[in-house]
Design a protein around this motif. Sequence first.
Motif, PDB file in Angstrom:
ATOM      1  N   GLY A 188       0.823  -1.210   0.000  1.00 18.41           N
ATOM      2  CA  GLY A 188       0.000   0.000   0.000  1.00 18.41           C
ATOM      3  C   GLY A 188       0.852   1.253   0.000  1.00 18.41           C
ATOM      4  N   PHE A 189       1.958   1.233   0.749  1.00 19.43           N
ATOM      5  CA  PHE A 189       2.834   2.401   0.805  1.00 19.43           C
ATOM      6  C   PHE A 189       3.480   2.671  -0.551  1.00 19.43           C
ATOM      7  N   TYR A 190       3.991   1.635  -1.218  1.00 14.42           N
ATOM      8  CA  TYR A 190       4.638   1.845  -2.512  1.00 14.42           C
ATOM      9  C   TYR A 190       3.634   2.276  -3.582  1.00 14.42           C
ATOM     10  N   ILE A 191       2.404   1.815  -3.472  1.00 12.07           N
ATOM     11  CA  ILE A 191       1.375   2.298  -4.396  1.00 12.07           C
ATOM     12  C   ILE A 191       1.129   3.787  -4.154  1.00 12.07           C
ATOM     13  N   SER A 192       1.099   4.198  -2.887  1.00 16.75           N
ATOM     14  CA  SER A 192       0.903   5.615  -2.579  1.00 16.75           C
ATOM     15  C   SER A 192       2.066   6.453  -3.096  1.00 16.75           C
ATOM     16  N   LEU A 193       3.289   5.926  -3.029  1.00 15.05           N
ATOM     17  CA  LEU A 193       4.445   6.646  -3.578  1.00 15.05           C
ATOM     18  C   LEU A 193       4.315   6.813  -5.088  1.00 15.05           C
ATOM     19  N   LEU A 194       3.840   5.774  -5.765  1.00 13.83           N
ATOM     20  CA  LEU A 194       3.686   5.848  -7.214  1.00 13.83           C
ATOM     21  C   LEU A 194       2.619   6.870  -7.590  1.00 13.83           C
ATOM     22  N   VAL A 195       1.554   6.954  -6.780  1.00 19.10           N
ATOM     23  CA  VAL A 195       0.475   7.916  -7.048  1.00 19.10           C
ATOM     24  C   VAL A 195       0.962   9.348  -6.826  1.00 19.10           C
ATOM     25  N   SER A 196       1.756   9.556  -5.790  1.00 15.81           N
ATOM     26  CA  SER A 196       2.179  10.913  -5.422  1.00 15.81           C
ATOM     27  C   SER A 196       3.455  11.364  -6.122  1.00 15.81           C
ATOM     28  N   VAL A 197       4.059  10.504  -6.930  1.00 15.94           N
ATOM     29  CA  VAL A 197       5.358  10.837  -7.519  1.00 15.94           C
ATOM     30  C   VAL A 197       5.273  12.061  -8.426  1.00 15.94           C
ATOM     31  N   ALA A 198       4.111  12.307  -9.020  1.00 16.61           N
ATOM     32  CA  ALA A 198       3.965  13.450  -9.924  1.00 16.61           C
ATOM     33  C   ALA A 198       4.036  14.779  -9.175  1.00 16.61           C
TER      34      ALA A 198
END
Length: 385
Positions: A188-198
């Motif tokens: 879940g954390f790495y998915i959140s990082l991918l979402v917020s990377v922009a």
Amino acid sequence: MLSRLSELIWADWIWFPEGHGWADLKDHDGKVFPNPKDLWATIPIALCFLVIRQIFERTVAIPLASLLGVSDKQRVGASPNPVLESYFCSTSKHPKQSSIESLSKQTGCSVRQVQRWFRRRRNQDRPSKLKKFREASWRFTFYLLAFFAGLAVLIDKPWFYDVKLIWENFPKMPLLPSQYWYYMIELGFYISLLVSVASDVKRKDFKEQIIHHVATIALISFSWLVNYIRAGTLIMLVHDAADYLMESAKMFNYAGWRRTCNFIFTMFAAVFIVTRLIILPFWIIHTTFVYPLTLYSPFFGFYFFNGLMCVLQVLHIFWAVLILRMVVKFLPGNDIVEDERSDKEETESDDEDGNCEHREKSRNGHVQNGHTVLNNNHNVPRARR
């Protein structure tokens, strides 16, 4: 047609060694095994992380930044200029000399003034030190908690001490509640990082970060599906072991605590090299790539999993080079560690800053759109986000 295609893609012989298959992962006799449907739980967990992060940055990171003395230099903003702004947004942020000379003629400004305008305009788009600190403190908090949580999950497991046991009775290894939550929270954390990377600070290794996040998500998800849980937990622990040190070094770097930053960064470099370039390839990857061949005939899932591991290892080597470059820079001169991936702010020139708008007035008879065209030394820097 779709049903037959699905059966072919998820055929037992593709993802499991001979004699094993998806039937081995059916719950029975009170034993629970990984279920593909469990991965949907990571979506709401990722959304929770995004919300918690916003709360954390406002209630914890900003006061902590103030406590540590994190402050931003006052930036001189680029004054409004439609011609230069249009070129900056649509053509290039770093114009060539020939383009600068052409823009100089169009605006009536000197070449030096055009160069200064682009420098100031680029600095306006760079994230503030406070924004960087907020991001680093959030990642530091998660990685630190995740590392100790991983230790708690693994410290009493026999495969933590003898990595060959990750293949014991594979794939019929029951899932433990602690492993379930460790997996769901990490994924879940790495998915959140991918979402917020922009919206996060973009560094020079932006593409490598994207590849890392995608490979990590794919690796964790795949290891869950085919019950490589024991190997997956070890891999996640190895990654978390160094990350919180790097984030804490960044925090003290932004605060200007030179010696503390250098000391922590030295620790980080040592832990990174030991965990990512020694333990991961020579213990874990060796156990996932070489040892299984003594037990099973190779199969596609075996190559797929280890292919993702190799992608991560290549990225680790790439980052190790950057880390060593930073170590070489700060050790002899005892300077503050500068993140090699960061886009450094450009400094103001000492050259005299002429009044370009006066030239525009004399050439056009008025100030364009009611604003001065270029020079505006008293502009307030852009507000912090």
